[in-house]
Design an enzyme around this catalytic site. Structure first.
Site, PDB file in Angstrom:
ATOM      1  N   GLU A  45       0.839  -1.198   0.000  1.00 56.28           N
ATOM      2  CA  GLU A  45       0.000   0.000   0.000  1.00 56.28           C
ATOM      3  C   GLU A  45       0.875   1.250   0.000  1.00 56.28           C
ATOM      4  OE1 GLU A  45      -3.817   1.802   2.496  1.00 56.28           O
ATOM      5  OE2 GLU A  45      -2.356   0.553   3.564  1.00 56.28           O
ATOM      6  N   LYS A 115      -9.800   1.904  -2.583  1.00 57.68           N
ATOM      7  CA  LYS A 115     -10.072   1.469  -1.210  1.00 57.68           C
ATOM      8  C   LYS A 115     -11.486   1.864  -0.805  1.00 57.68           C
ATOM      9  CE  LYS A 115      -7.740   1.584   3.311  1.00 57.68           C
ATOM     10  NZ  LYS A 115      -6.542   2.146   3.980  1.00 57.68           N
ATOM     11  N   CYS A 156      -5.869  -2.824   2.682  1.00 55.05           N
ATOM     12  CA  CYS A 156      -5.657  -2.587   4.104  1.00 55.05           C
ATOM     13  C   CYS A 156      -6.937  -2.695   4.933  1.00 55.05           C
ATOM     14  CB  CYS A 156      -4.978  -1.233   4.311  1.00 55.05           C
ATOM     15  SG  CYS A 156      -4.114  -1.087   5.904  1.00 55.05           S
TER      16      CYS A 156
END
Length: 277
Positions: A45, A115, A156
């Site tokens: 990331e 995301k 994440c």
């Protein structure tokens, strides 16, 4: 015909405030991954940018600009599928996203994941971060085809939402890839636990790839990039330092585990269902 064996490379690279240096590091590690026979490589990331809200606008790029081009060129150069971790992406209106680009071995774009769940936390005595100060959330789940199997990408904090992984599995993903940067509060507590849980829940492979730890950074990555098999076993893991880990997966392991423990046959869709809106 799908291929049963897949050699993947996890690139736990250091990230600095110099974008050119970050791309150079990624290029060097991708070259080594190719030498080791990797067929799929995964970056962490925010691999081209410090994980800081004040840095995201400075490093942000439109799709098709420098880092996008770099990833496409590297995939084609080394003939591997490349999951480009994530970078700060800006759209034409100037909105910012935490975005992962995926390219095939010929350099063809395969997927783009923004995301979905933004990391807004304030843990007493631990980590404070609010991605929504600068970033917007994505609005799609991301599953794509490869010569090996269908794969999913989440970034994440997305990993904490089991519905997301389950829908990906229902859509045929047998491997879910998670570029992430858990910190020194959440990492020791939950990183391995969540990767193993999503693998066991769905009887799939999960792969988490993080930046290397830098104690001098304002946000310190936990590291510990790892591969988990469909039985929930960790089959490869790095520590905190920069490193390259290659692991060969036997994708038939998914079917073996599902036959031994037939969760998919025992589900009760008459009582509960998941659906995309």
């Amino acid at each position: 015909m799908k291929r049963d064996k897949l050699k993947l490379a996890l690139l736990q690279m250091p990230v600095t405030t110099d974008k050119a240096a970050n791309l150079e590091t990624a290029a060097r590690m991708l070259a080594e991954a190719a030498v080791q026979g990797a067929e799929l490589a995964i970056l962490p990331e925010m691999f081209n940018c410090p994980y800081q809200n004040d840095q995201f606008p400075l490093f942000a790029e439109l799709e098709g600009e420098q880092t996008w081009q770099f990833l496409q060129e590297q995939a084609k150069k080394h003939g591997l599928i490349l999951v480009g971790g994530s970078i700060p992406e800006k759209d034409e209106e100037g909105h910012l996203y935490n975005t992962c680009y995926v390219f095939g071995a010929e350099g063809r774009p395969l997927a783009k994941h923004r995301k979905v769940h933004l990391f807004d936390v304030d843990i007493p005595g631990g980590q404070y971060f609010k991605e929504s100060d600068t970033l917007r959330p994505g609005d799609k789940l991301t599953v794509f085809n490869t010569p090996y199997c269908r794969m999913g990408v989440m970034i994440c904090y997305d990993l904490r939402f089991p519905e997301m992984a389950r829908i990906m599995a229902l859509q045929g993903a047998r491997l879910v890839i998670v570029p992430g940067a858990f910190n020194l509060t959440t990492g020791p507590a939950h990183w391995e636990l969540l990767l193993r849980s999503r693998a066991v829940d769905n009887q799939i492979f999960t792969v988490g790839v993080a930046p290397a730890r830098d104690e001098r950074a304002s946000y310190v990555s936990y590291g510990h990039s790892m591969v988990v098999d469909p039985w929930g076993q960790v089959v490869g893991q790095l520590g905190a330092e920069p490193g390259l880990l290659t692991v060969e997966l036997d994708l038939t392991r998914v079917d073996q585990v599902r036959q031994a423990m037939p969760l998919w046959q025992h589900r009760r869709p008459d009582l509960y269902t998941l659906k995309l809106t």
